[in-house]
Write a protein that holds these residues in place. Structure first.
Motif, PDB file in Angstrom:
ATOM      1  N   ASP A  83      47.899  38.162  52.858  1.00 14.52           N
ATOM      2  CA  ASP A  83      47.220  37.363  51.838  1.00 14.52           C
ATOM      3  C   ASP A  83      46.975  38.249  50.630  1.00 14.52           C
ATOM      4  O   ASP A  83      46.795  39.458  50.744  1.00 14.52           O
ATOM      5  N   CYS A  84      47.009  37.627  49.462  1.00 16.81           N
ATOM      6  CA  CYS A  84      46.745  38.344  48.215  1.00 16.81           C
ATOM      7  C   CYS A  84      46.103  37.365  47.238  1.00 16.81           C
ATOM      8  O   CYS A  84      46.403  36.167  47.260  1.00 16.81           O
ATOM      9  N   SER A  85      45.223  37.888  46.391  1.00 17.12           N
ATOM     10  CA  SER A  85      44.520  36.971  45.493  1.00 17.12           C
ATOM     11  C   SER A  85      43.865  37.713  44.343  1.00 17.12           C
ATOM     12  O   SER A  85      43.380  38.836  44.493  1.00 17.12           O
ATOM     13  N   PHE A  86      43.857  37.063  43.185  1.00 14.94           N
ATOM     14  CA  PHE A  86      42.963  37.416  42.098  1.00 14.94           C
ATOM     15  C   PHE A  86      41.709  36.555  42.246  1.00 14.94           C
ATOM     16  O   PHE A  86      41.805  35.353  42.445  1.00 14.94           O
ATOM     17  N   PHE A 135      45.433  42.218  50.328  1.00 13.45           N
ATOM     18  CA  PHE A 135      45.121  42.908  49.070  1.00 13.45           C
ATOM     19  C   PHE A 135      44.606  41.871  48.084  1.00 13.45           C
ATOM     20  O   PHE A 135      45.306  40.924  47.731  1.00 13.45           O
ATOM     21  N   SER A 136      43.358  42.042  47.646  1.00 16.70           N
ATOM     22  CA  SER A 136      42.784  41.144  46.647  1.00 16.70           C
ATOM     23  C   SER A 136      41.913  41.949  45.702  1.00 16.70           C
ATOM     24  O   SER A 136      41.426  43.025  46.029  1.00 16.70           O
ATOM     25  N   THR A 137      41.736  41.412  44.491  1.00 12.08           N
ATOM     26  CA  THR A 137      40.908  42.061  43.485  1.00 12.08           C
ATOM     27  C   THR A 137      40.088  41.004  42.768  1.00 12.08           C
ATOM     28  O   THR A 137      40.285  39.797  42.962  1.00 12.08           O
ATOM     29  N   LEU A 180      49.938  42.349  43.598  1.00 12.35           N
ATOM     30  CA  LEU A 180      49.202  42.810  44.773  1.00 12.35           C
ATOM     31  C   LEU A 180      49.981  42.612  46.076  1.00 12.35           C
ATOM     32  O   LEU A 180      50.189  43.552  46.834  1.00 12.35           O
ATOM     33  N   GLY A 181      50.394  41.379  46.308  1.00 10.39           N
ATOM     34  CA  GLY A 181      51.034  41.059  47.581  1.00 10.39           C
ATOM     35  C   GLY A 181      52.339  41.776  47.810  1.00 10.39           C
ATOM     36  O   GLY A 181      52.764  41.950  48.953  1.00 10.39           O
ATOM     37  N   CYS A 182      52.988  42.212  46.733  1.00 14.68           N
ATOM     38  CA  CYS A 182      54.248  42.956  46.890  1.00 14.68           C
ATOM     39  C   CYS A 182      54.041  44.197  47.745  1.00 14.68           C
ATOM     40  O   CYS A 182      54.938  44.600  48.497  1.00 14.68           O
ATOM     41  N   TYR A 183      52.840  44.825  47.658  1.00 15.89           N
ATOM     42  CA  TYR A 183      52.540  45.976  48.503  1.00 15.89           C
ATOM     43  C   TYR A 183      52.462  45.573  49.973  1.00 15.89           C
ATOM     44  O   TYR A 183      52.947  46.291  50.853  1.00 15.89           O
ATOM     45  N   CYS A 184      51.828  44.436  50.241  1.00 13.02           N
ATOM     46  CA  CYS A 184      51.732  43.957  51.617  1.00 13.02           C
ATOM     47  C   CYS A 184      53.116  43.684  52.186  1.00 13.02           C
ATOM     48  O   CYS A 184      53.425  44.060  53.323  1.00 13.02           O
ATOM     49  N   VAL A 185      53.952  43.005  51.399  1.00 13.03           N
ATOM     50  CA  VAL A 185      55.306  42.683  51.846  1.00 13.03           C
ATOM     51  C   VAL A 185      56.089  43.966  52.126  1.00 13.03           C
ATOM     52  O   VAL A 185      56.752  44.095  53.163  1.00 13.03           O
TER      53      VAL A 185
END
Length: 338
Positions: free
Chosen positions: A230-233, A156-158, A180-185
């Motif tokens: 992975d997650c990122s702004f 999840f990235s934006t 964002l990454g909390c959703y992946c976890v």
């Protein structure tokens, strides 16, 4: 006859105004009575749009004067603990608190214990748990349709967030993992159906903002099962996941957490043997999972049955998030306690 519930909200930013509040018109049990925000412009715009006459800059005063049944906490994460405790002490019956529930697992556990002791229903705003795609995928995993699950990855990235937004402000509880990454976890833990034993993580820390702008991690589970996220702004907007079993693969090119509202979704199930034709392509008619979650909250109040998403689940998710942050900070693998 359905029971009606007086609802009040604290935190009247864009998410509250454009995502949460419009749902109230579609849920007959909900009677919005008041709104609170410390930013006058946010409060005025919200009240005008939603048509709420009772507005407050102080949460305690609103709770004392309005006595709502349900309190929605849509404030900054750094304010969640106090807002939730204020609601519990004021005698509300249920609290819907936007994710992340708390800044860490200790806060989350304190909130969960306080709610349990006061017989208050506490629910974290993880709408993805109510999405029909997640439910359809889980159904196939439980049926063993791809064999024993061995691996999952989620992304999840934006685009770059506004520096003034809480997401890029460490003192308000921001960061890519918190937003964002909390959703992946959460999705990984739910679909695998077990808790990770340890995590190894790395990323990019924005010193000026005081947040992790990018995080990547590998969770290690029992029996050799692993998962990565992975997650990122600042990366292109993307959100997907893949689940690999001993007899097949499920690929969801658009995760339920990426663009959840009233969208059409699909995922494929294949053998993973190189054949071009998938075993199944599942088309999902989108619903608004935010609405489904608020309905679950109302139904739990009416029936006394526990909701789908419990405080214990939120504490476990926060525990995994804490471990990711610690691993990224130290550069070492971190064990995740039960």
């Amino acid at each position: 006859m359905s029971e009606n519930f007086k609802l009040a909200i604290v935190g009247c930013g864009r998410h509250a105004r454009f995502t949460l509040a419009p749902l109230w018109k579609d849920i007959p049990q909900i009677e919005p009575v008041a709104a609170c925000d410390e930013i006058p412009a946010n409060l005025a715009d919200f009240a005008d749009d939603i048509g709420i006459e009772n507005t407050y800059s102080d949460l305690a005063t609103m709770l004392d004067e309005q006595r709502p049944d349900i309190l929605i906490v849509a404030s900054w994460p750094a304010s969640h603990l106090q807002n939730v405790l204020d609601g519990i002490n004021a005698g509300v019956r249920a609290i819907f608190c936007e994710k992340p529930l708390a800044l860490d697992a200790i806060q989350a556990a304190n909130m969960a214990e306080a709610a349990k002791s006061a017989n208050v229903l506490l629910m974290e705003g993880f709408m993805s748990r109510y999405h029909p795609q997640l439910l359809a995928v889980k159904e196939r995993l439980l049926a063993g349709q791809i064999g024993e699950v061995r691996f999952m990855r989620g992304s999840f990235s934006t685009g770059t967030a506004n520096p003034a937004n809480w997401r890029l402000r460490g003192e308000l509880g921001g960061g890519a993992l918190m937003d964002l990454g909390c959703y992946c976890v959460s999705g990984i833990r739910h679909q695998l159906g077990m808790e990770p034993r340890s995590v190894s993580a790395t990323g990019t820390f924005d010193q000026e903002a005081g947040v992790w702008a990018t995080l990547m991690g590998t969770f290690h589970f029992a029996n050799g099962v692993n998962a990565q996220f992975d997650c990122s702004f600042g990366w292109p907007r993307r959100g997907s996941y893949e689940i690999v079993g001993t007899e097949g693969i499920i690929v969801a090119p658009k995760a339920e957490w990426s663009m959840p509202k009233d969208q059409k979704f699909s995922f494929t199930m294949s053998r993973g043997d190189g054949s071009e034709q998938p075993l199944e392509v599942v088309e999902i008619e989108g619903v608004n999972p935010y609405r489904e979650q608020l309905l679950d909250l109302c139904n739990a109040l009416t029936t006394g049955h526990p909701p789908l998403l419990t405080p214990d689940e939120s504490v476990s998710n926060m525990r995994a998030i804490d471990a990711v942050h610690e691993s990224a900070r130290t550069g070492e693998p971190i064990d995740i306690g039960a």
